[in-house]
Design a protein around this motif. Structure first.
Motif, short mmCIF file in Angstrom:
data_model
loop_
_atom_site.label_atom_id
_atom_site.label_comp_id
_atom_site.label_asym_id
_atom_site.label_seq_id
_atom_site.Cartn_x
_atom_site.Cartn_y
_atom_site.Cartn_z
N SER A 128 0.83 -1.21 0.00
CA SER A 128 0.00 0.00 0.00
C SER A 128 0.86 1.25 0.00
CB SER A 128 -0.95 0.01 1.20
OG SER A 128 -0.24 -0.02 2.42
N SER A 132 1.21 4.20 -2.95
CA SER A 132 0.99 5.62 -2.65
C SER A 132 2.07 6.52 -3.26
CB SER A 132 0.93 5.84 -1.13
OG SER A 132 2.21 5.75 -0.54
N ARG A 194 -6.19 -7.04 6.80
CA ARG A 194 -6.10 -5.60 6.64
C ARG A 194 -6.87 -5.15 5.40
NH1 ARG A 194 -1.68 -2.89 8.98
NH2 ARG A 194 -1.49 -1.55 7.13
N GLU A 196 -6.59 -3.14 2.78
CA GLU A 196 -5.71 -2.38 1.90
C GLU A 196 -5.17 -3.35 0.86
OE1 GLU A 196 -1.69 -2.80 3.33
OE2 GLU A 196 -3.05 -4.50 3.17
N VAL A 225 -6.93 -0.13 8.51
CA VAL A 225 -5.51 -0.20 8.90
C VAL A 225 -5.22 0.66 10.12
CG1 VAL A 225 -4.73 -0.79 6.59
CG2 VAL A 225 -4.89 1.61 7.24
#
Length: 423
Positions: A128, A132, A194, A196, A225
């Motif tokens: 993740s 980003s 999680r 994500e 998260v």
């Protein structure tokens, strides 16, 4: 990047039999020119010095992975420079914290690495976090090379041919984990993960394998998260009546396990399984016996004693070596690609990474490989993390998943290794 992942073949390293599983991934075989990672190198545009940036976790939920990953890069740079460097000059480094698990840190760290003229950025560990910052990195014409990203999100990402990883897609770990749970006798599995890219992809691929092999996934429960409490999610797991629980988590495992225990479905009551994100030393976190019998999977070949000793020379405090070999190989491959391209710019490096990883004269050290390149030969670098044969989209086409089991002291030891080929 677009990757058609059609088939996963699994085999225990020590076993003669093989298991063939269908697996999902990207379904598009038509690669655009921006996704082609095996094209000729562009005209030289580098500054003559290969600069390796490291975007790895010093803080955050994956901070336990940082020390071996940093050590892997440092050892690779040491070996490269002792062999004469890249294009006749020593490799330079720039280091930054990815803060994995807290994506707010990484963008500023990337700015620092780009300002230092990094040609390759090794990291991040978290899928993740990588997602980003990937656009910022590739937008600067810099290679992003993760030693630990496993999310299938990268299988189809439009990365302009600049993203690579030495860890295999979760298509493979999901297949190994799903089969492990079923082989242990579970029939009705619950997954806590999680919410994500990493957690969702691994949960999806694990579920797919379980169901294809005749098992049932009673419940897949995703949690935020940034959650501080897991009471409602754990209650859903309990209500499912599962006979095995898979926990796809990071450091929040230290809160989830006590919650499972309080609900009467802890590892002592229900067989429990971890993954690479939470396979860690919990000897200081839980009372003895808490995790005894818990099994776990994470990518990586068996660590050889000589390489382990060399990593300890770089960082004598290392107690965990997870993804250290993958970090080493990412750095070596980048340096060899620069030599093959005769240029240190990111785009030139990207154009040669796949080529130096497969279908040539086999070599296992930077020194030996670069000598072959200078003799005009094609090379096939076999790394310390495995063969690292890259497919055309920049992910390993063959990799190993380790299976581990926790002892009474809440530390884990290997019980098996499973090799897999993604076709």
């Amino acid at each position: 990047m677009k990757n058609s992942t059609k088939l996963v073949r699994l085999a225990a390293v020590a076993a003669a039999s093989a298991l063939v599983l269908a697996a999902c991934g990207g379904g598009d075989d038509d690669k655009s020119s921006s996704d082609d990672k095996t094209s000729a190198a562009p005209a030289a545009k580098g500054d003559g010095t290969l600069t390796v940036g490291t975007l790895l976790p010093s803080t955050g939920d994956l901070a336990f992975l940082g020390p071996p990953e940093f050590a892997g890069v440092d050892l690779a740079v040491k070996d490269i420079n002792e062999a004469g460097g890249v294009l006749g000059k020593p490799v330079a480094q720039s280091k930054a914290d990815s803060g994995d698990g807290t994506p707010k840190i990484a963008p500023g760290s990337v700015d620092k690495l780009l300002a230092a003229k990094s040609d390759v950025i090794v990291g991040a560990a978290s899928s993740s976090v990588s997602l980003s910052v990937i656009d910022k990195i590739i937008g600067a014409g810099v290679v992003q090379f993760s030693p630990a990203n496993t999310s299938t999100a990268f299988d189809e990402y439009d990365d302009k041919g600049l993203y690579f990883r030495t860890a295999p897609s979760d298509v493979l770990q999901g297949a190994v984990l799903g089969n492990l749970v079923l082989q242990d006798g579970a029939k009705n599995v619950a997954i806590l993960a999680r919410q994500e890219a990493y957690g969702e992809a691994l949960a999806e691929n694990t579920k797919k394998t379980i169901e294809e092999q005749g098992g049932k996934v009673a419940e897949t429960v995703l949690y935020a998260v940034d959650a501080t409490s897991y009471t409602s999610e754990i209650q859903k797991i309990k209500d499912s009546g599962a006979d095995a629980i898979i926990v796809i988590a990071f450091n929040e495992t230290t809160k989830i396990i006590p919650g499972l225990e309080q609900a009467g479905i802890g590892p002592k009551q229900v067989p429990t399984y971890f993954v690479d994100g939470n396979t860690a030393d919990y000897s200081k976190d839980f009372p003895k016996g808490t995790l005894q019998g818990v099994k776990a999977t994470y990518p990586g070949a068996q660590l050889k004693d000589d390489f382990k000793a060399r990593m300890l020379e770089i960082d004598p405090k290392l107690t965990d070596f997870t993804y250290g070999p993958e970090s080493y190989d990412a750095t070596i491959l980048s340096a060899l690609a620069a030599e093959a391209a005769k240029d240190d710019s990111g785009k030139s490096i990207a154009s040669k990474i796949v080529e130096v990883s497969r279908e040539g004269e086999k070599c296992t050290t930077f020194k030996d490989c670069v000598a072959l390149l200078k003799d005009g030969q094609d090379i096939d670098y076999d790394g310390v993390s495995g063969p690292v044969d890259m497919n055309d989209s920049g992910s390993p086409s063959k990799a190993t998943i380790g299976i581990f089991e926790y002892a009474a002291d809440n530390t884990f030891k290997n019980t098996d290794y499973i090799t897999g080929v993604v076709e």
